[in-house]
Write a protein that holds these residues in place. Sequence first.
Motif, PDB file in Angstrom:
ATOM      1  N   TYR A 835       0.751  -1.064  -0.076  1.00 43.16           N
ATOM      2  CA  TYR A 835       0.047   0.122  -0.102  1.00 43.16           C
ATOM      3  C   TYR A 835       1.009   1.236   0.092  1.00 43.16           C
ATOM      4  O   TYR A 835       1.791   1.466   0.743  1.00 43.16           O
ATOM      5  N   LYS A 836       0.455   2.116  -1.000  1.00 42.14           N
ATOM      6  CA  LYS A 836       1.320   3.448  -0.932  1.00 42.14           C
ATOM      7  C   LYS A 836       0.706   4.495  -0.194  1.00 42.14           C
ATOM      8  O   LYS A 836       1.125   5.361   0.674  1.00 42.14           O
ATOM      9  N   GLY A 837      -0.792   4.584  -0.300  1.00 40.47           N
ATOM     10  CA  GLY A 837      -1.573   5.867   0.598  1.00 40.47           C
ATOM     11  C   GLY A 837      -1.175   7.080   0.272  1.00 40.47           C
ATOM     12  O   GLY A 837      -1.064   7.921   1.466  1.00 40.47           O
ATOM     13  N   GLU A 838      -0.838   7.619  -1.036  1.00 38.10           N
ATOM     14  CA  GLU A 838      -0.320   8.797  -1.149  1.00 38.10           C
ATOM     15  C   GLU A 838      -1.446   9.708  -1.773  1.00 38.10           C
ATOM     16  O   GLU A 838      -1.332  10.769  -2.315  1.00 38.10           O
ATOM     17  N   GLY A 839      -2.770   9.094  -1.641  1.00 39.92           N
ATOM     18  CA  GLY A 839      -3.810  10.028  -2.689  1.00 39.92           C
ATOM     19  C   GLY A 839      -4.433  10.843  -1.549  1.00 39.92           C
ATOM     20  O   GLY A 839      -3.951  11.181  -0.271  1.00 39.92           O
ATOM     21  N   TYR A 840      -5.335  11.719  -2.111  1.00 37.31           N
ATOM     22  CA  TYR A 840      -6.225  12.590  -1.487  1.00 37.31           C
ATOM     23  C   TYR A 840      -7.538  12.218  -1.681  1.00 37.31           C
ATOM     24  O   TYR A 840      -7.795  11.884  -2.835  1.00 37.31           O
ATOM     25  N   PRO A 841      -8.500  12.609  -0.737  1.00 37.85           N
ATOM     26  CA  PRO A 841      -9.831  11.960  -0.878  1.00 37.85           C
ATOM     27  C   PRO A 841     -10.740  12.907  -1.909  1.00 37.85           C
ATOM     28  O   PRO A 841     -10.463  13.838  -1.963  1.00 37.85           O
ATOM     29  N   PHE A 842     -11.803  12.050  -2.236  1.00 40.21           N
ATOM     30  CA  PHE A 842     -12.567  12.936  -3.246  1.00 40.21           C
ATOM     31  C   PHE A 842     -13.969  13.268  -2.308  1.00 40.21           C
ATOM     32  O   PHE A 842     -14.675  12.616  -1.832  1.00 40.21           O
ATOM     33  N   ILE A 843     -13.718  14.682  -2.232  1.00 36.63           N
ATOM     34  CA  ILE A 843     -14.957  15.201  -1.383  1.00 36.63           C
ATOM     35  C   ILE A 843     -15.962  16.016  -2.247  1.00 36.63           C
ATOM     36  O   ILE A 843     -15.496  17.071  -2.924  1.00 36.63           O
TER      37      ILE A 843
END
Lengths: 858, 82
Positions: A835-843
């Motif tokens: 898992y990289k986990g470097e995204g940003y959430p879609f709000i």
Amino acid sequence: MTLCQLFLQPDAAYACISELGELGIVQFRDLNPNVNSFQRKFVNEVRRCEEMERKLRFLETEIKKDELPIYDPEDNPDAPKPREMIDLEATFEKLDHELKEINTNADALLRNFNELTELKHNLQMTQGFFDEAQAHPVGVLEDMAGEREIELGGQTTATAGMKLGFITGVIPRERMVTFERMLWRVCRGNVFVKQADIPDLIEDPLTGEKVHKTVFVVFFQGEQLKNRVQKICEGFRANIYPCPENPHERRELAMGVMTRLDDLTVVLSQTQDHRQRVLAATSRNLRTWQIKVKKIKAIYHTMNMFNNDVARKCFIAECWAPVSELDRIQLALRKGSEASGGGTVSSVLNRMITREQPPTHHKLNKFTQGFQNLVDAYGVATYREINPMPFVLITFPFLFAVMFGDAGHGLIVSVFALWMVIKERSLKDKWRTQEVWTIFFGGRYIILLMGLFSIYTGLIYNDVFSKSLNIFGSSWRVKFGDEILNRRDIDTVQLEPTPYNYSGTREYQQMYSGTPYPFGLDPIWQVSENKITFTNSVKMKFAIIIGIIQMGFGVFLSLWNHLHFNHRYAIYLEFLPQIIFLACIFFYLIILIFYKWTHFDGLVSTQAPSLLIQLINMILLSYPTEPESSRTFYSGQRGVQTALIIFAVICIPWMLLGKPIYRIIMNKRRANYSTVTNHTENAEHEIDEQTHENESTKKRGVVLDVDLRDTDTDDILDDDHLHQQHHQTEVEMSEVWVEQGIHTIEYFLGCISHTASYLRLWALSLAHAQLSEVLWQMVLHIGLSTNGYAGSILTFLVFMPWSCLTVFILLLMEGLSAFLHALRLHWVEFQSKFYKGEGYPFIPFSFRLLLDEVPIEG
Amino acid sequence: MEKFAIALIFFTVFWGLIGVVLPFLIPKGPNRRLIQTMLILTSACCWLFWLCFYLHQWNPLFGPLLTTTDARILRELWSTDF
């Protein structure tokens, strides 16, 4: 996920945004990030909205003061049109003004009423004084206002020189004593005070509180004393009221006061009624208005983010939207354009190419939302990488249950969670300000699964509040005779584990049936002294097995990621060495565990291999012959293990050197095509610029989505949100070496340390079982072991501390602890494999999300 | 047939039904994949957990240590036949 451009007509813009807000699937980007919020286009509208909100808040406090219920609207009111906004403003203004007027009037009336009440009491009490004074003629009384001789009951007794003035007033009861003393001291005893308590509680005109008051009359002689008395009255904040000495005048005044009081009561009650009516009417619409104003404000905030193209007279908006929802967005835009009067040109949606990383959007429901929050707390998934949530959904409660493992406790947790889930609707908005409750409620599905799995693991551990169940009949029997069991010098006996007669003698007794207890741990272990030794072994082995399997699963998920992003090279240069290393050493360890379980029994227990020592010897390539547990235990073991070690060791340089060398080769190839790539780069650069200046976008027709397959995804997975000028062809080589070195060390050392880390599953389950047993033995046992009626009473009394300690220590504290450790296992040991986990959430811009936010309680 | 194998077959078939057969029977819907994943993972984890405890007790290396009092009680309670 695609970046879209919207072209909106100014008249239709509002309606379109309103439709999109209801839909809730686009995330707008701020096209004016450098503009001060006071310089934006719609700042006035936003200000008007805030003014409206302020008025609504005022109305809400007034309604709450009167404790009227506020009706929640059943349906979702739509965002009103811009014209409606003016109507709303007018309504609010009117209500605001009206309510303020009512309030001030009511205050004034109330003050008047209180003063009159005091005056009434005053008159009543002084009536009493003067009646008394009639009986003892004291002298001629002078009114302080006038100087006439007054006839007391017809008698004029003029004693020489004695002309008394008086002041009457009302003072709070607690100040009376000090007041009297002060008067005595200041006037040197030349005043005469009479007082009478008012029996009812009076509302003070100034403070509005209800206090006990006393009526007093101060008789004095002379001007000087009069001044002094007046000053003292002012000092003590006594309310002075005029009182005519003439009984007729007094009676008239009293009657006048009564009538005025009656009138005032009527007026006050009417004012209150009016206020109630106004507030009741408001309360019916309050929530609807609040929602509407919130929506208007949100729409104007969004419109502030748009680019106003003066030349073409339209608004340009940029937004992220999921590709699958584009049709619905088009529909919403069309609806908005039609609703606002159907202009000749409808709003246009245009897809754009970009190299930026889009936000990450997962489709969730109320069940999966909780688990997604757990995963996102560590890091939001990089765009398009695999989401661990569906797997965490089951493995997290399962690992929790391995550490929590008590069927009784699991039952209580499940029932609690089940209650929250069944009563979801009614509990949703209760206690919204209690943060601890909202945390529990938000995680109700997680807690439910945790409880259910705990029941299962509790049954396998055969642990129900630290007692075992014997459902199928134990596999062990005590076959010792009395000659052994009745001996005084023996405290303990150990049952024979071998199920067949290995010695051939008659003394052998078969105490183990040969078939294990079919479901879980045999109940005999609960009553034995060496239970912990036995269960330690199996729990540790299971912990290692499940840990290695979960880590292997994580490495396979990374394979899935590589396949999706089409990183063929990564499969051969990262995935293969990782999985081979894991398999050679740790899957081999699992095989050894299963081998030991199946090939060694009580007869050869001294020769049974110690797996830990065997593993260490394997890595050290040492094969001692003593002690027995370190010897090789299958033929060919030496050869097999040496081969495995060699494979494993090869993986280290494979992973360390593979990727950097590949990059060097790729860079060299790119350098050869550099002239060609330069041209294409410039063309794309121009296209990017044109996209922003909107010159040729209308000619662009169908735009392809970002094609990730033949681009260097390291650029796309960049955290940079700003528009990139050009994609990089050269990556700094030293960085690649360092990065790869870090990854390699992290992985290989991690394999060993994470495997050991999984032993916390054993440690916590041991702690939980021991705590549970201590609680039973030390607390509940006191009640259960006493005989007779005293025992039943004692059990009743002892149950309370036992249950409190169970809930607070075992359920809450241990539960929290196991939760935390299971979470850590997932975040670190499992997810670090893929898992990289470097995204940003879609709000998304969604009215539903907006309205769900907890309103800040004033 | 060893008695040992009865429980083994029973539980393997039980979790096999849940984890291998049931996923095919989930009706089509937005949550189909999720439910299949859940079933497979649950059955795998639970079966593995049960299996480890079962195998560990199959050939115990040592027996339970009982106090003589407890031993006497158990001898009366459970009798001496299997």
